[in-house]
Design an enzyme around this catalytic site. Structure first.
Site, mmCIF file in Angstrom:
data_model
loop_
_atom_site.group_PDB
_atom_site.id
_atom_site.type_symbol
_atom_site.label_atom_id
_atom_site.label_comp_id
_atom_site.label_asym_id
_atom_site.label_seq_id
_atom_site.Cartn_x
_atom_site.Cartn_y
_atom_site.Cartn_z
ATOM 1 N N TYR A 48 34.956 35.134 36.439
ATOM 2 C CA TYR A 48 35.386 36.017 37.528
ATOM 3 C C TYR A 48 35.297 37.465 37.059
ATOM 4 O O TYR A 48 35.913 37.855 36.063
ATOM 5 C CB TYR A 48 36.813 35.664 37.926
ATOM 6 C CG TYR A 48 37.239 36.167 39.277
ATOM 7 C CD1 TYR A 48 37.111 35.367 40.407
ATOM 8 C CD2 TYR A 48 37.789 37.429 39.436
ATOM 9 C CE1 TYR A 48 37.524 35.815 41.660
ATOM 10 C CE2 TYR A 48 38.201 37.887 40.677
ATOM 11 C CZ TYR A 48 38.068 37.076 41.786
ATOM 12 O OH TYR A 48 38.478 37.522 43.027
ATOM 13 N N TYR A 81 31.080 39.679 46.596
ATOM 14 C CA TYR A 81 32.490 39.432 46.293
ATOM 15 C C TYR A 81 33.048 38.521 47.378
ATOM 16 O O TYR A 81 33.374 38.961 48.479
ATOM 17 C CB TYR A 81 33.255 40.756 46.250
ATOM 18 C CG TYR A 81 34.744 40.606 46.080
ATOM 19 C CD1 TYR A 81 35.284 40.213 44.861
ATOM 20 C CD2 TYR A 81 35.617 40.873 47.128
ATOM 21 C CE1 TYR A 81 36.652 40.081 44.697
ATOM 22 C CE2 TYR A 81 36.987 40.747 46.977
ATOM 23 C CZ TYR A 81 37.496 40.349 45.762
ATOM 24 O OH TYR A 81 38.857 40.218 45.597
#
Length: 386
Positions: free
Chosen positions: A292, A342
């Site tokens: 991430y 995203y």
């Protein structure tokens, strides 16, 4: 034990843009239907849905929009991006225990054209709940955006580890290199150099613009069923070898500044220990990882917390292209959230599936196991896929 009991059999997504022109509910339905088509299943096969508490689309609304009937399992998971891998974990637990047969995890938002997470939201300090209390400690000091909140930990990490802005930039360069080869990526055909990174403007020192993930409109969905049923479906099953959540002592949301040490992500360390124990694997068994990457410093810290290198050693671990395709541990081969889109980490899970199917645009040779992580700085989650 959950390991090996469930598999991912379908992945789906919308296009990734800065202005989708559609409602968030429509984005969710599009991604769910795309994932089901990928799996060779129909909406009537689905009896479970799971998503984030931050998602504006309830499970019942998505069920109606996608033509899904009865639900025997539905859940929402808290803590923003930290929920990503946990949605798949919850889906796997549901099918492994017989609570549901086919569960779809989804995330959909207009995070660029609608509600932008990077904006200051002073109303959060006024909530008459624990969130309001927590934010009232940090907001008055200017720690009122995710970038500012991460910058505090990044600065301490630099001081103790010797990492520099150029080390953070190596993550951004690798992600954008991978995204440049990915037609689905927003930054397709647009690689950057370390000089581009160093010349990008400050957002919250020591974070530059190119240390921060982009803002995206879009949606991703993941279809999970039992390992037994998966063998009879359209795609090569991607087995969930391990799945874990983690919350460490004295945990806050993005502002865990009151621990003995400020330069780590102990909640990710907890997730990692569970993943290795469940799967029986070690970091040496992983050929590629999806980490991430909402902010580059946390990518380095994750490498340390997960055991790929020692504390303070990530800057050396990533040197000389080690995290690019062809390196010792390619990461974020889709371009990550810095390069592709995203979507709160859900697109990273989809890339893990593609690597194991052999359909990634940036394939890593000999992939058998892929580690995927969810949001950092918050209670989080992770997966090992194989």
């Amino acid at each position: 034990m959950l390991s090996g009991q469930a598999a991912i059999v379908g992945i789906g997504a919308t296009d990734f843009s800065k202005n989708s022109g559609r409602s968030e509910l429509r984005l969710a339905a599009e991604a769910v239907l795309d994932a089901l088509a990928d799996a060779g299943l129909s909406p009537t096969d689905v009896d479970g849905l799971t998503t984030f508490t931050m998602d504006t689309n309830t499970e019942i609304a998505v069920a109606r929009a996608a033509g899904i009937g009865e639900l025997t399992f539905f859940s929402k998971i808290h803590y923003g991006g930290g929920a990503a891998c946990a949605t798949v974990q919850h889906a796997a637990m549901a099918v492994a225990t017989g609570v549901a047969d086919v569960v779809v995890a989804y995330r959909a938002f207009n995070e660029r054209s609608g509600m932008r997470f990077g904006q200051v939201q002073t109303r959060l300090t006024e909530n008459a709940d624990s969130t309001g209390v927590d934010n009232s400690f940090s907001y008055p000091h200017g720690l009122s955006t995710p970038a500012a909140q991460v910058a505090m930990i990044a600065r301490r990490y630099m001081h103790l580890s010797g990492a520099t802005s150029r080390d953070f930039g190596a993550v951004s360069v690798a992600d954008r290199k991978h995204a440049a080869n990915n037609p689905k990526a927003y930054f397709y055909g647009k690689p950057i150099t370390i000089e581009d990174h160093q010349n990008s403007r400050w957002i919250a020192e020591p974070l530059r613009l190119l240390d921060c993930c982009q803002e995206t409109d879009g949606a991703v969905a993941i279809v999970v069923t039992s390992a037994a049923r998966a063998r009879d479906l359209k795609q090569r099953p991607v087995v969930i070898e391990a799945a874990a959540q983690g919350c460490s002592p004295d945990q806050y949301t993005m502002v865990s500044y009151y621990r003995p040490e400020l330069d780590g992500l102990p909640e990710m360390g907890l997730v990692g220990r569970q993943l290795w124990a469940q799967s029986g694997l070690t970091p040496a068994d992983v050929q590629t990882a999806v980490l991430y990457d909402h902010f580059t410093p946390f990518t380095l810290i994750q490498l340390e917390e997960l055991g790929f290198c020692g504390k303070g050693e990530a800057k050396d671990f990533i040197a000389d292209g080690a995290i690019e395709v062809g390196g010792r541990l390619p990461i974020n081969t889709h371009g990550g959230q810095l390069g592709e889109a995203y979507i709160h980490g859900m697109n990273g899970i989809a890339e893990g599936v593609r690597q194991l199917r052999g359909t990634s645009v940036n394939p890593v040779a000999g992939v058998e196991h892929v580690l995927v992580t969810a949001g950092t700085g918050v209670p989080t989650s992770g997966l090992i896929l194989g």
